[in-house]
Design an enzyme around this catalytic site. Sequence first.
Site, short mmCIF file in Angstrom:
data_model
loop_
_atom_site.label_atom_id
_atom_site.label_comp_id
_atom_site.label_asym_id
_atom_site.label_seq_id
_atom_site.Cartn_x
_atom_site.Cartn_y
_atom_site.Cartn_z
N TYR A 255 -11.51 1.08 10.29
CA TYR A 255 -12.69 1.53 9.54
C TYR A 255 -13.04 0.60 8.39
O TYR A 255 -14.00 0.82 7.69
CB TYR A 255 -12.49 2.96 9.03
CG TYR A 255 -11.16 3.22 8.33
CD1 TYR A 255 -10.97 2.84 7.03
CD2 TYR A 255 -10.12 3.85 9.01
CE1 TYR A 255 -9.77 3.05 6.39
CE2 TYR A 255 -8.90 4.07 8.39
CZ TYR A 255 -8.73 3.67 7.08
OH TYR A 255 -7.53 3.89 6.46
N ARG B 290 -12.19 -3.68 -7.54
CA ARG B 290 -12.11 -4.48 -6.33
C ARG B 290 -13.50 -4.66 -5.74
O ARG B 290 -14.21 -3.68 -5.51
CB ARG B 290 -11.20 -3.72 -5.36
CG ARG B 290 -10.50 -4.54 -4.35
CD ARG B 290 -9.50 -3.70 -3.59
NE ARG B 290 -10.14 -2.59 -2.88
CZ ARG B 290 -9.54 -1.88 -1.93
NH1 ARG B 290 -8.29 -2.16 -1.59
NH2 ARG B 290 -10.16 -0.90 -1.33
N PHE C 4 0.85 -1.20 0.00
CA PHE C 4 0.00 0.00 0.00
C PHE C 4 0.89 1.26 0.00
O PHE C 4 1.92 1.28 0.66
CB PHE C 4 -0.87 -0.05 1.25
CG PHE C 4 -1.99 0.96 1.29
CD1 PHE C 4 -3.17 0.72 0.60
CD2 PHE C 4 -1.87 2.13 2.02
CE1 PHE C 4 -4.21 1.65 0.65
CE2 PHE C 4 -2.91 3.05 2.06
CZ PHE C 4 -4.08 2.81 1.37
C1 LIG Z 1 -6.25 1.18 4.43
C2 LIG Z 1 -4.80 0.97 4.58
C3 LIG Z 1 -3.98 1.90 5.22
C4 LIG Z 1 -4.59 3.20 5.67
O1 LIG Z 1 -3.77 4.03 6.41
P1 LIG Z 1 -4.43 5.30 7.10
O2 LIG Z 1 -3.35 5.89 7.89
O3 LIG Z 1 -5.59 4.80 7.92
O4 LIG Z 1 -4.94 6.20 6.04
C5 LIG Z 1 -2.64 1.62 5.38
N1 LIG Z 1 -2.11 0.45 4.94
C6 LIG Z 1 -2.88 -0.49 4.30
C7 LIG Z 1 -2.28 -1.77 3.85
C8 LIG Z 1 -4.23 -0.24 4.10
O5 LIG Z 1 -4.99 -1.14 3.47
#
Ligand SMILES: *Cc1c(COP(=O)(O)O)cnc(C)c1O
Length: 399
Positions: free
Chosen positions: A226, A371, A124
């Site tokens: 979330y 997705r 990510f």
């Molecule tokens: C959704 C997600 C995040 C989100 O990070 P935030 O700090 O909550 O915006 C981070 N890493 C992965 C793998 C995710 O799927």
Amino acid sequence: MTTSPHELDSADPLAAMRDRFVIDDDLVAYLDGNSLGRLPRATLDRLAAFVREEWGGRLIRGWSEGWVELPVTVGDELGAALLGAAAGQTVIADSTSVCIYKLLHAAAGLRPGRDEIVIDATNFPTDRYLVEAVAEARGMTVRWIEPDLVDNVTADVLAGALGDRTAVVLLSHVDYRSGTLLDLPGLTEAVHAAGALVIWDLCHSAGVVPIALDASGADFAVGCTYKYVNAGPGAPAYVYVAQRHLTHARQPIEGWWSAADLFGMSDTYEASPSIRRMLSGTPSVAGILAVQEGVRLIAEVGVEAIRAKSELMTGHAIELLDELGLELVTPGDAALRGSHVTVRHPDARAITAQLIERGVVPDFREPDLIRLGLSPLTTSYAELAAATRILGEVVAPIG
Ligand SMILES: *Cc1c(COP(=O)(O)O)cnc(C)c1O
């Protein structure tokens, strides 16, 4: 002979859980519970009561009447129900991104003399950006793994990147695009065999995939609430630090909430000996209460039951998508995937827009992926059937 969606919903032991959520929209199918989970009814009531009675009625007294303890007590509940973590190792804090930053520094600090952080190029964006930022700040090097999107980080691929320079490895348990589920215990062992530490990002697995952090010997973990935990937009994240690292791990945003004596207002900083040391500043009480309600709904049925439905439902989705002749980038073997199923199509962006227009909400991921997130507590087989039927209609004229 195919089973009708109605029959599948009737046979689904979790079908009644859908009624525990507010389903008050005009959608045909919501397939984005893996990105923003639905609102639990209990959360609606809990937050209304909190705002009126606790914040409105108790004001500052609330802190000494329980709010101060919430990051740890709810962390323990989440750890027990979702992570296989004994009490005292999980705390609710900040966002996933901020927690990743803290854990990268904490883990790197425990491996002085080693100068590489390993991460895969499929990870990510926030995970990749933070690894680059922390490596730069600490004078370390990023060692990139370039795995196939679908196979993702296998033992073989990881082995090629590990060595005596490896300090930390950051991996996502379930890939956010392909849905590939990594072998958490096996890869943890491989990282340890190289003398390094591992941080697991559980954003797309916690709440739908059984996880045993303690039993796997994982060092650190982080995730958001979330998605499958249904705690709402911007709800706080959680951090897990294995007991054996707790008194050594130093994080870089040491504030009054991570200090040994929160209200001591001491001249000098002394880190809390407990998991509280991963906190920094005043937490969002409303956010933590929403996490607690989400965790309780999962705990009520258990992650095993959620996983069982997820395996069946993702398998069913794959069959329906196969029938449409679409290309899947999600593993066909249920043991190797999480709870979303992803289609690759050159017109993915336009198809997603048309689906949304027709009341079907998946999400588009760059560059050519659609997705479909299946959230077992809320997604029905009727929704899935309607979504794939409409997808078939949308795709056909585009060709
Ligand atoms: C959704 C997600 C995040 C989100 O990070 P935030 O700090 O909550 O915006 C981070 N890493 C992965 C793998 C995710 O799927």
